[in-house]
Design an enzyme around this catalytic site. Structure first.
Site, PDB file in Angstrom:
ATOM      1  CG  HIS A  68      -1.969  -1.028   1.204  1.00 33.62           C
ATOM      2  ND1 HIS A  68      -3.079  -0.965   2.013  1.00 33.62           N
ATOM      3  CD2 HIS A  68      -2.100  -2.171   0.466  1.00 33.62           C
ATOM      4  CE1 HIS A  68      -3.854  -2.007   1.787  1.00 33.62           C
ATOM      5  NE2 HIS A  68      -3.280  -2.755   0.851  1.00 33.62           N
TER       6      HIS A  68
ATOM      7  CD  GLU B 237      -1.842   4.529   3.118  1.00 34.87           C
ATOM      8  OE1 GLU B 237      -2.981   5.035   3.206  1.00 34.87           O
ATOM      9  OE2 GLU B 237      -1.600   3.534   2.392  1.00 34.87           O
TER      10      GLU B 237
ATOM     11  CB  CYS C 293      -6.409  -0.204   5.159  1.00 34.63           C
ATOM     12  SG  CYS C 293      -4.731  -0.880   5.063  1.00 34.63           S
TER      13      CYS C 293
ATOM     14  CB  CYS D 128      -1.863   1.796   5.993  1.00 33.00           C
ATOM     15  SG  CYS D 128      -1.591   0.970   4.401  1.00 33.00           S
TER      16      CYS D 128
END
Length: 150
Positions: free
Chosen positions: A47, A49, A77, A80
């Protein structure tokens, strides 16, 4: 910084990447960016992040990003958010929220709901196994006087 994260997300989405971008900014102003690479790298943990945190840690030679702030195009999420906590970031700022992501076809709500669901009703069973050796790794850690604490 949020506009930079959004620009990264827009650019990534335009080349068949996920529509997410993130920037870690250290206390002294150094910036480390990341975009969603899940499909590009076949890595469900890639992801934006996490990628920005990885870049910052790699370049700075540390796992501790105390004093740094994460700016991300969308609400993190649970993975993250956990990575942000493990990295010891001082703050996380985001633009779109989880409902905006759901409207765009990315429904992280099921992951938030997973943690709110009673353990015996969760879709992925995660259960302890009683083994006598279960604490052996922690005992080895405690004996290792050369360990790097974190």
């Amino acid at each position: 910084m949020l506009l930079e994260a959004i620009d990264l997300a827009v650019g990534n989405a335009a080349v068949d990447g996920g529509p997410f971008g993130a920037v870690v900014v250290t206390a002294d102003g150094r910036r480390f960016s990341g975009v969603n690479r899940v499909t590009a790298d076949n890595d469900p943990t890639a992801h934006a992040e996490v990628m920005a945190i990885r870049a910052a840690c790699r370049e700075l030679g540390t796992f501790d990003l105390s004093g740094a702030t994460l700016y991300t195009s969308c609400e993190p999420c649970p993975m993250c958010l956990s990575a942000s906590l493990w990295a010891r970031l001082d703050a996380v700022w985001f633009a779109a929220d989880r409902h905006d992501a759901a409207a765009g076809g990315f429904d992280d709500a099921e992951f938030y709901e997973y943690f709110a669901t009673p353990e015996h009703e969760r879709s992925l069973p995660v259960r302890p196994v009683a083994l006598a050796e279960r604490t052996a790794p922690f005992e080895a850690w405690a004996r290792n006087v050369a360990r790097t604490a974190y």
